[in-house]
Design a protein around this motif. Structure first.
Motif, PDB file in Angstrom:
ATOM      1  N   MET A 236     -19.493  27.394   4.367  1.00 27.16           N
ATOM      2  CA  MET A 236     -20.307  26.689   5.443  1.00 27.16           C
ATOM      3  C   MET A 236     -21.135  25.593   5.176  1.00 27.16           C
ATOM      4  O   MET A 236     -21.188  24.511   5.919  1.00 27.16           O
ATOM      5  CB  MET A 236     -21.330  27.844   6.037  1.00 27.16           C
ATOM      6  CG  MET A 236     -20.277  28.990   6.843  1.00 27.16           C
ATOM      7  SD  MET A 236     -19.283  28.364   8.253  1.00 27.16           S
ATOM      8  CE  MET A 236     -20.322  27.884   9.337  1.00 27.16           C
ATOM      9  N   PRO A 237     -21.884  25.515   4.032  1.00 26.00           N
ATOM     10  CA  PRO A 237     -22.773  24.408   3.813  1.00 26.00           C
ATOM     11  C   PRO A 237     -21.714  23.239   3.421  1.00 26.00           C
ATOM     12  O   PRO A 237     -22.168  21.797   3.813  1.00 26.00           O
ATOM     13  CB  PRO A 237     -23.560  24.762   2.301  1.00 26.00           C
ATOM     14  CG  PRO A 237     -23.767  26.301   2.610  1.00 26.00           C
ATOM     15  CD  PRO A 237     -22.233  26.623   3.334  1.00 26.00           C
ATOM     16  N   VAL A 238     -20.583  23.505   2.865  1.00 30.12           N
ATOM     17  CA  VAL A 238     -19.553  22.419   2.627  1.00 30.12           C
ATOM     18  C   VAL A 238     -19.236  21.735   3.981  1.00 30.12           C
ATOM     19  O   VAL A 238     -19.147  20.524   4.095  1.00 30.12           O
ATOM     20  CB  VAL A 238     -18.548  22.850   1.559  1.00 30.12           C
ATOM     21  CG1 VAL A 238     -17.517  21.819   1.555  1.00 30.12           C
ATOM     22  CG2 VAL A 238     -19.014  23.466   0.480  1.00 30.12           C
ATOM     23  N   LEU A 239     -18.913  22.805   4.962  1.00 23.47           N
ATOM     24  CA  LEU A 239     -18.484  22.180   6.169  1.00 23.47           C
ATOM     25  C   LEU A 239     -19.498  21.459   6.873  1.00 23.47           C
ATOM     26  O   LEU A 239     -19.182  20.247   7.552  1.00 23.47           O
ATOM     27  CB  LEU A 239     -18.123  23.322   7.322  1.00 23.47           C
ATOM     28  CG  LEU A 239     -16.829  23.988   6.898  1.00 23.47           C
ATOM     29  CD1 LEU A 239     -16.721  25.267   7.685  1.00 23.47           C
ATOM     30  CD2 LEU A 239     -15.502  23.237   6.837  1.00 23.47           C
ATOM     31  N   GLY A 240     -20.794  21.641   6.693  1.00 24.79           N
ATOM     32  CA  GLY A 240     -21.583  20.814   7.200  1.00 24.79           C
ATOM     33  C   GLY A 240     -21.750  19.311   6.722  1.00 24.79           C
ATOM     34  O   GLY A 240     -22.176  18.509   7.538  1.00 24.79           O
ATOM     35  N   SER A 241     -21.464  19.234   5.525  1.00 19.37           N
ATOM     36  CA  SER A 241     -21.296  18.009   4.807  1.00 19.37           C
ATOM     37  C   SER A 241     -19.823  17.334   5.265  1.00 19.37           C
ATOM     38  O   SER A 241     -20.002  15.936   5.301  1.00 19.37           O
ATOM     39  CB  SER A 241     -21.521  18.001   3.322  1.00 19.37           C
ATOM     40  OG  SER A 241     -22.781  18.444   2.963  1.00 19.37           O
ATOM     41  N   LEU A 430     -17.016  23.797  17.370  1.00 25.20           N
ATOM     42  CA  LEU A 430     -17.889  24.896  17.096  1.00 25.20           C
ATOM     43  C   LEU A 430     -18.444  25.556  15.971  1.00 25.20           C
ATOM     44  O   LEU A 430     -19.473  25.877  15.287  1.00 25.20           O
ATOM     45  CB  LEU A 430     -17.610  25.955  18.255  1.00 25.20           C
ATOM     46  CG  LEU A 430     -17.731  25.640  19.778  1.00 25.20           C
ATOM     47  CD1 LEU A 430     -17.063  26.821  20.404  1.00 25.20           C
ATOM     48  CD2 LEU A 430     -19.264  25.560  20.080  1.00 25.20           C
ATOM     49  N   ILE A 431     -17.008  25.532  15.213  1.00 25.23           N
ATOM     50  CA  ILE A 431     -17.569  25.878  13.515  1.00 25.23           C
ATOM     51  C   ILE A 431     -18.387  24.899  12.968  1.00 25.23           C
ATOM     52  O   ILE A 431     -19.210  25.348  12.048  1.00 25.23           O
ATOM     53  CB  ILE A 431     -16.000  26.105  12.868  1.00 25.23           C
ATOM     54  CG1 ILE A 431     -15.316  27.276  13.528  1.00 25.23           C
ATOM     55  CG2 ILE A 431     -16.277  26.137  11.309  1.00 25.23           C
ATOM     56  CD1 ILE A 431     -14.018  27.373  12.812  1.00 25.23           C
ATOM     57  N   PHE A 432     -17.926  23.432  13.007  1.00 23.81           N
ATOM     58  CA  PHE A 432     -18.991  22.466  12.267  1.00 23.81           C
ATOM     59  C   PHE A 432     -20.196  22.635  12.805  1.00 23.81           C
ATOM     60  O   PHE A 432     -21.210  22.534  12.187  1.00 23.81           O
ATOM     61  CB  PHE A 432     -18.146  21.319  12.747  1.00 23.81           C
ATOM     62  CG  PHE A 432     -17.054  20.808  11.750  1.00 23.81           C
ATOM     63  CD1 PHE A 432     -17.337  20.769  10.274  1.00 23.81           C
ATOM     64  CD2 PHE A 432     -15.863  20.772  12.228  1.00 23.81           C
ATOM     65  CE1 PHE A 432     -16.272  20.392   9.643  1.00 23.81           C
ATOM     66  CE2 PHE A 432     -14.892  20.458  11.216  1.00 23.81           C
ATOM     67  CZ  PHE A 432     -15.023  20.207  10.040  1.00 23.81           C
ATOM     68  N   PHE A 433     -20.346  22.841  14.143  1.00 21.90           N
ATOM     69  CA  PHE A 433     -21.776  22.935  14.611  1.00 21.90           C
ATOM     70  C   PHE A 433     -22.630  24.222  14.168  1.00 21.90           C
ATOM     71  O   PHE A 433     -23.808  23.825  13.869  1.00 21.90           O
ATOM     72  CB  PHE A 433     -21.416  23.043  16.260  1.00 21.90           C
ATOM     73  CG  PHE A 433     -22.765  23.005  17.135  1.00 21.90           C
ATOM     74  CD1 PHE A 433     -23.896  22.183  17.093  1.00 21.90           C
ATOM     75  CD2 PHE A 433     -23.602  24.316  17.411  1.00 21.90           C
ATOM     76  CE1 PHE A 433     -24.977  22.168  17.731  1.00 21.90           C
ATOM     77  CE2 PHE A 433     -24.694  24.152  18.197  1.00 21.90           C
ATOM     78  CZ  PHE A 433     -25.608  23.206  18.192  1.00 21.90           C
ATOM     79  N   SER A 434     -21.917  25.156  13.947  1.00 22.77           N
ATOM     80  CA  SER A 434     -22.395  26.401  13.225  1.00 22.77           C
ATOM     81  C   SER A 434     -22.782  26.152  11.851  1.00 22.77           C
ATOM     82  O   SER A 434     -23.950  26.373  11.495  1.00 22.77           O
ATOM     83  CB  SER A 434     -21.530  27.640  13.518  1.00 22.77           C
ATOM     84  OG  SER A 434     -21.471  27.885  14.836  1.00 22.77           O
TER      85      SER A 434
END
Length: 643
Positions: A236-241, A430-434
């Motif tokens: 998840m932290p990787v997706l945020g970037s 929504l996954i990226f938003f999370s």
């Protein structure tokens, strides 16, 4: 200031004009498109992969995860930008114009006012949230882009580190300072500079793919899916970037009215997308072969002799990206005013040939203050990246929701087709938003706080104006009744025309009553004028004016302007000649009611709301300039109201 008699009303239903034809596709148009539309997303390679790899390292992922992360970057760009925006959303234009408010207006137009009135209000609220998030993004983009470019100089001279923030602030201040004079001339350089930028990215990336050919496995979407399934929540932290790779995608839709979908699509498919893909693949291959380059893979792709020119080029590209975002903020703010979401703002036109070249001093000042505060608070692009993403993902989710409304009620798509197309896109967003919500405590709250303030201001302004209008209507005299009495027992009639701007043409404007009470005269011709904002970007001349005779010497007039137009009341009223009515600007007086609001002595709204509303009310620009009224023909009459 003049009151709501001169305020633009919310969007009105008018006959939509035929969509204007997109500009003819030419190389010059595609080149100009590069400088305005793709500045933001074009500078993402400066930090997107770097930040993704940093978070992967922090989670203890093996180096082979580089392939999975590059695959995520590549397919995120494909799905979000190519599929959603380039293929789908660019088709959802509102008479050739794009952007969140255009999509709101198109969605509202697809819903009938009667049975869907509540849904229309909810759509407007959704648009308010989207616009507010966009303003939050408009602050972060210049800060992170310019910081990331200036930081490249530390690779040349490590002792330059203490100067990164001062130099960034200097560039930012100059960037906002030049807005007042317009950017029409320097904007001509934007396209060529971005052409060199994208070409350089492509060449550097292509030159490093051979460092480790395993990176080509990133083109297989299964590598991205395998990365997510293998690491689960740890990814998840990787997706945020990773999402940083598509910041600026909204510009493809927002700037459609300036260039047309053909130019935007051509620039994306021919140059921008290939350059981005090659840059991410080249960076990934280099990191696989040389793990020590993970600290700044973009700049380390360049040979040592080219590092300084690359930093200079990157700085120019980030300034262009920032300029595009600032110009977009001006346009969105002007649209919000036209739709009744904000008080009138002073608008300065900075180009004789480009109608879209505008400067809003108050918006410019707010953005500058926000950008400076962000640079001073975070001090580096790596730290600022934690605040980046939430506003962008939120805005994209809202765009997708509005698109579903348009697909269903404007295009009459069936629900199974909509689900097949939009459920995967919305699911990914929504996954990226999370994932970006995990940055909340690390700075992600900043754009949300700013967006919340903007939402509160827009809601308070809209609600305050509605309540004020209701109160004024309850205290007013019906215009038909007054006009009938004046026709039977007229006061002294003077030659000429009187124009009374009003928000409610069914009641007698206070300025008319004051004129009768104090001056005891009535003009030969009296126009009670309401200015409306249409749900279309522009209104054709033959649909601009609608007249209704009330009594001898009295007419109601509705003037409709598109939300991309600057209202010009005298010019619009001149078309009354087509109806056989005389309208001579030199014998016309424009009467405005200068209303002063006082907070704390009325029961119109809670005290805290009334104080904010009064401040907003007082900050509105003078209607004389906003409506292009001749200053030597304007008469203002005062009134005081307690709220």
């Amino acid at each position: 200031m003049a009151s709501e008699e001169a305020a633009t009303s919310p969007p009105a239903a008018v006959d939509a004009p035929e969509p204007h034809a997109s500009s003819k596709l030419t190389p010059a148009l595609v080149l100009a498109c590069l400088g305005v539309v793709y500045g933001d997303i074009g500078t993402s390679p400066l930090y997107a992969l770097r930040e993704s790899l940093v978070h992967a390292h922090e989670e203890g992922l093996p180096e082979t995860a580089v392939i999975g992360i590059v695959s995520l970057l590549f397919w995120t760009v494909v799905l979000i930008v190519t599929v959603k925006y380039v293929i789908l959303i660019l088709r959802a234009d509102n008479n050739g114009e794009g952007g969140t408010l255009s999509l709101v207006a198109k969605a509202q137009g697809a819903l009938k006012a009667g049975p869907h009135a509540r849904r229309r209000r909810l759509l407007l609220l959704l648009g308010i949230v989207g616009v507010s998030l966009f303003f939050g993004d408009s602050m972060i983009t210049p800060a992170i882009s310019v910081l990331s470019a200036v930081e490249g100089l530390t690779l040349v001279e490590p002792d330059f580190q203490p100067w990164v923030v001062p130099v960034t602030l200097a560039i930012v201040i100059v960037l906002f300072w030049v807005q007042r004079g317009g950017t029409d001339r320097i904007a001509r350089l934007f396209g060529p500079v971005m052409l060199v930028w994208f070409s350089t990215m492509a060449v550097l990336g292509l030159g490093h793919i051979a460092d480790d050919a395993r990176i080509l496995q990133a083109l297989n979407p299964l590598r991205a899916a395998g990365f997510l399934t293998h690491y689960g929540l740890a990814a998840m932290p990787v997706l945020g970037s990773v999402f940083l790779a598509v910041t600026g995608a909204e510009a493809l839709y927002a700037d459609m009215g300036h260039f047309g979908r053909s130019a935007i699509r051509t620039a994306w498919s021919v140059l921008v997308f290939p350059a981005l893909a090659l840059s991410y693949l080249g960076q990934g291959a280099m990191v696989l072969a040389h793990p020590e380059t993970v600290s700044n893979p973009f700049f380390l792709m360049a040979p040592e002799w080219f590092l300084v020119p690359l930093v200079i080029l990157a700085t120019a590209a980030t300034v262009i990206a920032s300029q595009a975002v600032i110009s977009g903020a001006f346009s969105v703010a002007a649209q919000a005013v036209q739709m009744g979401l904000l008080p009138r703002l002073h608008v300065k036109y900075t180009s004789d040939t480009q109608a879209g070249q505008i400067y809003l001093p108050k918006v410019n000042a707010v953005l500058l203050a926000g950008v400076v505060a962000l640079v001073l608070t975070f001090g580096s692009s790596a730290r600022l990246a934690s605040a980046y993403g939430i506003a962008v993902t939120g805005d994209m989710v809202i765009t997708s929701v509005l698109a579903v409304i348009v697909f269903r009620w404007a295009w009459n798509w069936k629900w199974p087709l909509i689900a097949a197309v939009m459920v995967p896109v919305l699911g990914i967003e929504l996954i990226f938003f999370s994932a970006n919500l995990m940055k909340l405590l690390d700075g992600g709250y900043i754009p949300l706080v700013f967006a919340a303030c903007a939402i509160a201001l827009m809601v308070i302004w809209g609600e305050g104006m509605r309540r004020l209008q209701d109160k004024l209507a309850s205290e007013s005299i019906a215009l038909d009744l007054l006009a009938g009495k004046l026709a039977k027992s007229p006061p002294v009639i003077v030659p000429g025309t009187a124009v009374f701007l009003t928000a409610d043409p069914m009641v007698a404007p206070p300025a008319l009553l004051h004129n009768l009470k104090h001056n005891r005269v009535l003009h030969e011709r009296n126009f009670i004028v309401k200015v409306e904002s249409a749900t279309t970007p522009r209104v054709p001349d033959d649909a601009r004016l609608r007249l209704e005779a009330i009594a001898p010497g009295f007419w109601r007039a509705w003037l409709s302007f598109g939300y991309m137009e600057q209202p010009n009341v005298p010019r619009a009223l001149a078309s009354a000649k087509r109806e056989g009515l005389k309208f001579d600007i030199m014998s016309t007086s424009f009467f405005l009611n200068r209303r002063t609001l006082r907070s704390g002595k009325g029961t119109l709204m809670p005290h805290w709301m009334s104080r904010i509303f009064v401040r907003l009310y007082r900050s509105a620009a003078e209607p004389t300039n906003y409506y292009r009224l001749p200053s030597n023909r304007v008469v203002e009459l005062g009134q005081q109201k307690n709220i």
